[in-house]
Write an enzyme that holds these catalytic residues in place. Structure first.
Site, PDB file in Angstrom:
ATOM      1  N   HIS A 114       7.579 -21.281 -18.162  1.00  0.00           N
ATOM      2  CA  HIS A 114       8.438 -20.997 -17.166  1.00  0.00           C
ATOM      3  C   HIS A 114       8.985 -19.520 -17.579  1.00  0.00           C
ATOM      4  CE1 HIS A 114      12.547 -21.183 -15.469  1.00  0.00           C
ATOM      5  NE2 HIS A 114      12.086 -22.207 -14.412  1.00  0.00           N
ATOM      6  N   ASP A 190      10.096 -26.225 -25.371  1.00  0.00           N
ATOM      7  CA  ASP A 190      10.881 -26.208 -23.935  1.00  0.00           C
ATOM      8  C   ASP A 190      10.726 -27.741 -23.661  1.00  0.00           C
ATOM      9  OD1 ASP A 190      11.977 -26.127 -21.636  1.00  0.00           O
ATOM     10  OD2 ASP A 190      10.845 -24.512 -21.073  1.00  0.00           O
ATOM     11  N   GLN A 193      11.814 -30.160 -19.036  1.00  0.00           N
ATOM     12  CA  GLN A 193      11.219 -31.331 -18.350  1.00  0.00           C
ATOM     13  C   GLN A 193      10.933 -32.473 -19.006  1.00  0.00           C
ATOM     14  OE1 GLN A 193      11.426 -31.069 -15.077  1.00  0.00           O
ATOM     15  NE2 GLN A 193      11.594 -28.684 -14.513  1.00  0.00           N
ATOM     16  N   LYS A 216      19.486 -31.355 -15.478  1.00  0.00           N
ATOM     17  CA  LYS A 216      18.176 -31.606 -14.948  1.00  0.00           C
ATOM     18  C   LYS A 216      18.348 -33.376 -15.472  1.00  0.00           C
ATOM     19  CE  LYS A 216      15.373 -27.496 -15.512  1.00  0.00           C
ATOM     20  NZ  LYS A 216      15.138 -27.391 -14.182  1.00  0.00           N
ATOM     21  N   CYS A 352       9.103 -20.238 -10.996  1.00  0.00           N
ATOM     22  CA  CYS A 352       9.408 -19.587 -12.085  1.00  0.00           C
ATOM     23  C   CYS A 352       8.177 -19.427 -13.024  1.00  0.00           C
ATOM     24  CB  CYS A 352      10.473 -20.010 -12.789  1.00  0.00           C
ATOM     25  SG  CYS A 352      12.239 -19.455 -11.777  1.00  0.00           S
TER      26      CYS A 352
HETATM   27  C1  PLP Z   1      10.125 -26.084 -18.028  1.00  0.00           C
HETATM   28  C2  PLP Z   1      11.289 -25.233 -17.702  1.00  0.00           C
HETATM   29  N1  PLP Z   1      11.851 -24.602 -18.593  1.00  0.00           N
HETATM   30  C3  PLP Z   1      13.145 -23.824 -18.736  1.00  0.00           C
HETATM   31  C4  PLP Z   1      13.952 -23.959 -17.299  1.00  0.00           C
HETATM   32  C5  PLP Z   1      14.983 -23.293 -17.351  1.00  0.00           C
HETATM   33  O1  PLP Z   1      16.341 -24.407 -17.293  1.00  0.00           O
HETATM   34  P1  PLP Z   1      17.517 -23.562 -16.966  1.00  0.00           P
HETATM   35  O2  PLP Z   1      17.540 -23.047 -15.529  1.00  0.00           O
HETATM   36  O3  PLP Z   1      18.426 -24.927 -16.872  1.00  0.00           O
HETATM   37  O4  PLP Z   1      17.958 -22.753 -17.624  1.00  0.00           O
HETATM   38  C6  PLP Z   1      13.280 -24.664 -16.437  1.00  0.00           C
HETATM   39  C7  PLP Z   1      14.080 -24.838 -15.166  1.00  0.00           C
HETATM   40  O5  PLP Z   1      13.549 -25.350 -13.939  1.00  0.00           O
HETATM   41  C8  PLP Z   1      12.139 -25.584 -16.605  1.00  0.00           C
HETATM   42  O6  PLP Z   1      11.643 -26.186 -15.756  1.00  0.00           O
END
Ligand code: PLP
Length: 394
Positions: A114, A190, A193, A216, A352
């Site tokens: 991401h 990370d 998800q 989330k 993203c």
């Molecule tokens: C895999 C992953 N990493 C990081 C993020 C970033 O999350 P946040 O926008 O809550 O910082 C997301 C958000 O969609 C994500 O799906």
């Protein structure tokens, strides 16, 4: 005992306001149950005060609630309480690590990362003139074989997604951790998800850092967490400086607090932490195994239903918690718009993950991400509606 999504739906006021809504954009953000909304409201109505500083009862109560929230969140991922730093979201946690961790060597990212995971480390590499390599994706996962060729003695840090927000598949974290350890590299996970959808144990995964976002996983927006190994957090410089994170300030010298306070400059999102703890309690009461099974079953049904439609192709197979697809008859944005007319909320675009889209040679996908309150009827409605989309564009 399996989840009863129709019953759970009653806990979520959004479905009272929008009774026909089929909400399948949970990978972007989840809806909030009354329990979380009430906990946040109760905090502001009855317990509000700044923390750590006041000597009166209300301040002590607020401080206690914040402390309890940290304990609840840390237990959820099997971390020690002082290894959980409250942040705004996964993005902030990743920026914190990328900015503050001292390490030697190159950086290994993944193609599927991401932007929130990728960009902080790319900026760090640029700042320090370090090399970056990318772990390639094979059928929606990081390939261990390829990783063996990429992670080596020059590697100083490896960052990877636990579950990709494009493919919904679990990466072989333990194998990558092993490779990183063999090469004395730090490992950042990370969990944006994965933490909402399955049991995640930072000790068992043996990662150095892990990030996740409250919104989330049924919690409020503006609150998330960074797990960091205690020793590493102790050795790191603070990311931001200011009130609340210092032991003493003299003109000649400043002494930081111990972690996690060292990384929480200024007044934190106290109500957000309280709400996140309530979300964790809600998920814990359901049981993360049940949550995972329910999501996996729905993802499989979605995948099978979509693949049975001519002109529709899921990007991978056997996705865990979400399904990405493309269609020969319409652009992802057009599909999402027509689905919206049917009261179905999905996400369309590059999610993203533009470098990953480039690799796949597609402009984007439609992403369908179910959660605890989605039913089989939701899936049936989705599939029927995608058929309608096809009729509209054929
Ligand atoms: C895999 C992953 N990493 C990081 C993020 C970033 O999350 P946040 O926008 O809550 O910082 C997301 C958000 O969609 C994500 O799906």
């Amino acid at each position: 005992m399996s989840l009863k999504p129709s019953e759970l739906k009653k806990d979520f006021p959004v479905f009272k306001e929008h009774p026909d809504l089929v909400y399948l954009d949970n990978a972007a953000t989840a809806q909030k149950p009354l329990q979380v909304i009430n906990a946040v409201e109760k905090f502001y109505r009855e317990q509000n005060s700044n923390i750590g500083r006041g000597l009166y009862d209300l301040a002590e109560e607020a401080t206690l609630k914040y402390r309890e929230a940290r304990k609840t969140v840390s237990e959820f991922v099997n971390a020690n309480t002082d290894e959980i730093v409250f942040v705004r979201n996964s993005t902030e946690a990743l920026n914190l690590v990328a900015d503050s961790l001292e390490f030697e060597g190159d950086i290994v990212l993944s193609e599927m990362a991401h932007h929130s995971e990728q960009l902080p480390f790319r900026r760090r590499a640029e700042r320090d003139h370090r090399e970056i390599s990318y772990l390639p994706t094979e059928n929606g996962k990081i390939s261990v074989e390829k990783a063996e060729q990429i992670i080596g003695p020059e590697t100083g840090l490896v960052s990877l997604s636990h579950v990709s927000n494009v493919f919904g598949k679990e990466n072989p974290v333990r194998d990558i951790v092993e490779l990183a350890r063999q090469n004395d590299a730090y490992i950042v996970l990370d969990g944006a998800q994965s933490v909402p959808s399955q049991e995640v144990d930072v000790k068992q995964l043996d990662v150095d850092f892990m990030v996740f976002s409250g919104h989330k996983m049924l919690g409020p927006t503006g609150i998330g967490a960074l797990y960091g190994r205690k020793q590493l957090l102790e050795d790191m410089n603070p990311y931001q400086v200011g009130g609340g994170m210092i032991r003493s300030v003299r003109k000649e010298e400043v002494r930081w607090e111990e972690p996690p306070k060292k990384f929480e400059a200024g007044t934190p999102n106290i109500a957000g932490a309280v709400g996140l703890a309530e979300a964790v309690n809600y998920l814990t009461d359901l049981g993360m195994e049940e949550v995972e099974t329910h999501e996996d079953e729905l993802a499989q049904k979605i995948e099978n239903g979509l693949n049975s439609l001519e002109g529709v192709e899921t990007v991978t197979e056997n996705s865990k918690s979400l399904v990405s697809f493309t269609a020969s008859f319409a652009h992802p944005h057009d599909i999402a718009e027509v689905l919206n007319q049917e009261n179905i909320a999905v996400r369309a675009g590059s999610h993203c993950a533009q470098p990953q889209m480039e690799e796949l040679d597609i402009s984007g996908t439609v992403r369908v991400s179910p959660y605890i309150y989605n039913t089989e009827e939701d899936v049936e409605k989705l599939i029927e509606s995608v058929k309608k989309v096809k009729e509209v564009f054929s």
